[in-house]
Design a protein around this motif. Structure first.
Motif, PDB file in Angstrom:
ATOM      1  N   VAL A 179       0.747  -1.093   0.049  1.00 26.65           N
ATOM      2  CA  VAL A 179      -0.122  -0.161   0.018  1.00 26.65           C
ATOM      3  C   VAL A 179       0.774   1.132  -0.044  1.00 26.65           C
ATOM      4  O   VAL A 179       1.917   1.234   0.789  1.00 26.65           O
ATOM      5  CB  VAL A 179      -0.892   0.140   1.354  1.00 26.65           C
ATOM      6  N   THR A 180       0.628   2.275  -0.703  1.00 27.18           N
ATOM      7  CA  THR A 180       1.236   3.502  -0.847  1.00 27.18           C
ATOM      8  C   THR A 180       0.489   4.632  -1.293  1.00 27.18           C
ATOM      9  O   THR A 180      -0.661   4.225  -1.950  1.00 27.18           O
ATOM     10  CB  THR A 180       2.514   3.440  -1.550  1.00 27.18           C
ATOM     11  N   HIS A 181       0.578   5.598  -1.261  1.00 26.84           N
ATOM     12  CA  HIS A 181       0.231   6.796  -1.563  1.00 26.84           C
ATOM     13  C   HIS A 181       0.013   7.161  -3.095  1.00 26.84           C
ATOM     14  O   HIS A 181       1.067   6.897  -3.702  1.00 26.84           O
ATOM     15  CB  HIS A 181       0.397   8.108  -0.912  1.00 26.84           C
ATOM     16  N   ASN A 195       2.951   8.260  -4.709  1.00 30.30           N
ATOM     17  CA  ASN A 195       4.327   7.974  -4.754  1.00 30.30           C
ATOM     18  C   ASN A 195       4.548   7.066  -5.929  1.00 30.30           C
ATOM     19  O   ASN A 195       5.690   6.522  -6.102  1.00 30.30           O
ATOM     20  CB  ASN A 195       4.481   7.112  -3.486  1.00 30.30           C
ATOM     21  N   VAL A 221       3.366   7.298   4.221  1.00 34.62           N
ATOM     22  CA  VAL A 221       2.374   6.327   4.906  1.00 34.62           C
ATOM     23  C   VAL A 221       2.755   6.044   6.505  1.00 34.62           C
ATOM     24  O   VAL A 221       2.008   6.090   7.192  1.00 34.62           O
ATOM     25  CB  VAL A 221       1.760   5.377   4.251  1.00 34.62           C
ATOM     26  N   TRP A 272      -3.745  -1.676   7.273  1.00 36.44           N
ATOM     27  CA  TRP A 272      -4.335  -1.065   6.258  1.00 36.44           C
ATOM     28  C   TRP A 272      -5.803  -0.804   6.419  1.00 36.44           C
ATOM     29  O   TRP A 272      -6.473   0.225   6.217  1.00 36.44           O
ATOM     30  CB  TRP A 272      -4.162  -1.952   4.967  1.00 36.44           C
ATOM     31  N   VAL A 274      -6.218   2.552   8.081  1.00 33.83           N
ATOM     32  CA  VAL A 274      -6.287   3.721   7.281  1.00 33.83           C
ATOM     33  C   VAL A 274      -7.580   3.749   6.706  1.00 33.83           C
ATOM     34  O   VAL A 274      -8.332   4.762   6.588  1.00 33.83           O
ATOM     35  CB  VAL A 274      -5.338   3.346   5.923  1.00 33.83           C
ATOM     36  N   ALA A 315      -2.232   9.814   7.463  1.00 31.66           N
ATOM     37  CA  ALA A 315      -2.669   8.461   6.590  1.00 31.66           C
ATOM     38  C   ALA A 315      -3.876   8.351   6.950  1.00 31.66           C
ATOM     39  O   ALA A 315      -4.788   7.718   6.052  1.00 31.66           O
ATOM     40  CB  ALA A 315      -1.577   7.430   6.997  1.00 31.66           C
ATOM     41  N   ARG A 374      -6.383  11.079   5.606  1.00 35.83           N
ATOM     42  CA  ARG A 374      -6.775  11.258   3.981  1.00 35.83           C
ATOM     43  C   ARG A 374      -7.997  10.162   3.765  1.00 35.83           C
ATOM     44  O   ARG A 374      -8.048   9.154   4.373  1.00 35.83           O
ATOM     45  CB  ARG A 374      -5.572  10.888   3.164  1.00 35.83           C
ATOM     46  N   ASP A 413      -7.352   7.569  -1.904  1.00 38.19           N
ATOM     47  CA  ASP A 413      -5.921   8.391  -2.283  1.00 38.19           C
ATOM     48  C   ASP A 413      -4.777   7.575  -2.255  1.00 38.19           C
ATOM     49  O   ASP A 413      -3.838   7.955  -2.524  1.00 38.19           O
ATOM     50  CB  ASP A 413      -5.595   9.568  -1.263  1.00 38.19           C
ATOM     51  N   HIS A 414      -5.032   6.193  -1.918  1.00 38.55           N
ATOM     52  CA  HIS A 414      -3.712   5.371  -2.097  1.00 38.55           C
ATOM     53  C   HIS A 414      -3.974   4.367  -3.044  1.00 38.55           C
ATOM     54  O   HIS A 414      -5.339   4.169  -3.689  1.00 38.55           O
ATOM     55  CB  HIS A 414      -3.842   4.512  -0.436  1.00 38.55           C
TER      56      HIS A 414
END
Length: 295
Positions: free
Chosen positions: A90-92, A95, A118, A154, A157, A170, A173, A177-178
């Motif tokens: 998982v990343t934004h 990125n 994150v 996760w 989030v 994190a 948002r 957005d990820h």
């Protein structure tokens, strides 16, 4: 730039994707279009009795169909297939550009430079010094992957729940957005199955003390089998799969996103570097789980 090319590329490891479903998934990734098959019943031997002049004797056994409990027990002993086991990073979405620029998902100490981090700063620093049992390495030498899209960190989030491992922003948002980069266990290890520490699996946060860790390939497979066969699945939601230094982008099977806007943005970035990685909109992975809603 860290070199992610293995010594020799496996040519037939099941990484290429098959027919696409209506949700943009394939290769059995979509649980809606590709529901898991029910286990086939296993023949179980029972003794048949025949009557003779001297009394009753036991004759040659006759097969019968086992119930689900016995069939489930046989499946628990079956080896897992690393080609079909998925891993999730998982990343934004911000990125994606630096990841594409590197041509790989990099570990922290291999040069990862996220635009939007994150991870909480304290958690990232701790992983830079947290050793991996049995290896001359720390957790930050590895790219972290989850073994479930319902993993605890996760889902924090997705629900906006504070977690010491996550940066404050994190959980503020929107989950959409990820993005989630999907790979396979076999793709992550590649041809390095003889290299101890090429991949590591832990049954909890890799930086936490006292976690069980496997770094030799046979041990990795055994631990993955235990994690996936446990009935309650609790450890699977806490486990981490670690890939040493980097995962090349050609080994990313799919990029999952939560809406069309992010999909279009990711596709534009992929087109700019000439990559054709599949991008699929799959909102359920970006929404709180039913279990969380019920708590």
């Amino acid at each position: 730039m860290v070199s992610c090319a293995p010594e020799r590329e496996p040519r037939d490891e099941g990484f290429h994707l098959a027919d696409e479903c209506i949700h943009g998934f394939d290769d059995g990734l979509c649980a809606i279009c590709f529901p898991p098959k029910e286990p086939e019943p296993r023949p179980v031997v029972t003794a048949a009795r025949t009557r003779t002049a001297g009394g009753t004797r036991v004759a040659r056994p006759a097969p019968r169909v086992a119930g689900s409990a016995r069939a489930g027990a046989s499946l628990a002993d079956a080896p897992i297939d690393p080609k079909t086991l998925r891993i999730y990073h998982v990343t934004h979405v911000d990125n994606i550009a630096p990841i594409l620029g590197e041509g790989a998902v990099l570990a922290d100490l291999a040069g990862a430079a996220p635009v939007v981090d994150v991870s909480a700063p304290a958690a990232r620093e701790f992983r830079r010094t947290a050793p991996i049992d049995g290896l001359d390495a720390v957790v930050a030498d590895y790219v972290p992957f989850l073994l479930s899209t319902d993993a605890h960190v996760w889902n924090a989030v997705r629900t906006g729940t504070p977690d010491p491992r996550l940066a404050e922003g994190a959980v503020e948002r929107q989950p959409a957005d990820h993005v989630i980069l999907v790979g396979s266990v076999a793709g992550a290890v590649g041809a390095r199955t003889d290299t101890v520490g090429a991949v590591v699996v832990t049954d909890a946060d890799a930086a936490a003390g006292g976690v069980a860790a496997a770094s030799a390939w046979p041990d990795v497979l055994r631990m993955l089998q235990r994690l996936h066969r446990e009935e309650d699945g609790a450890r699977l939601l806490a486990a981490e799969f670690l890939v040493h230094e980097c995962l090349p982008l050609e080994r990313v099977l799919l990029i999952a996103v939560g809406n069309d806007r992010v999909r279009d943005r990711v596709r534009t970035a992929l087109d700019a570097v000439g990559l054709r990685t599949r991008v699929a909109v799959y909102p359920p992975w970006f929404q709180p789980t039913a279990e969380t809603d019920a708590e």
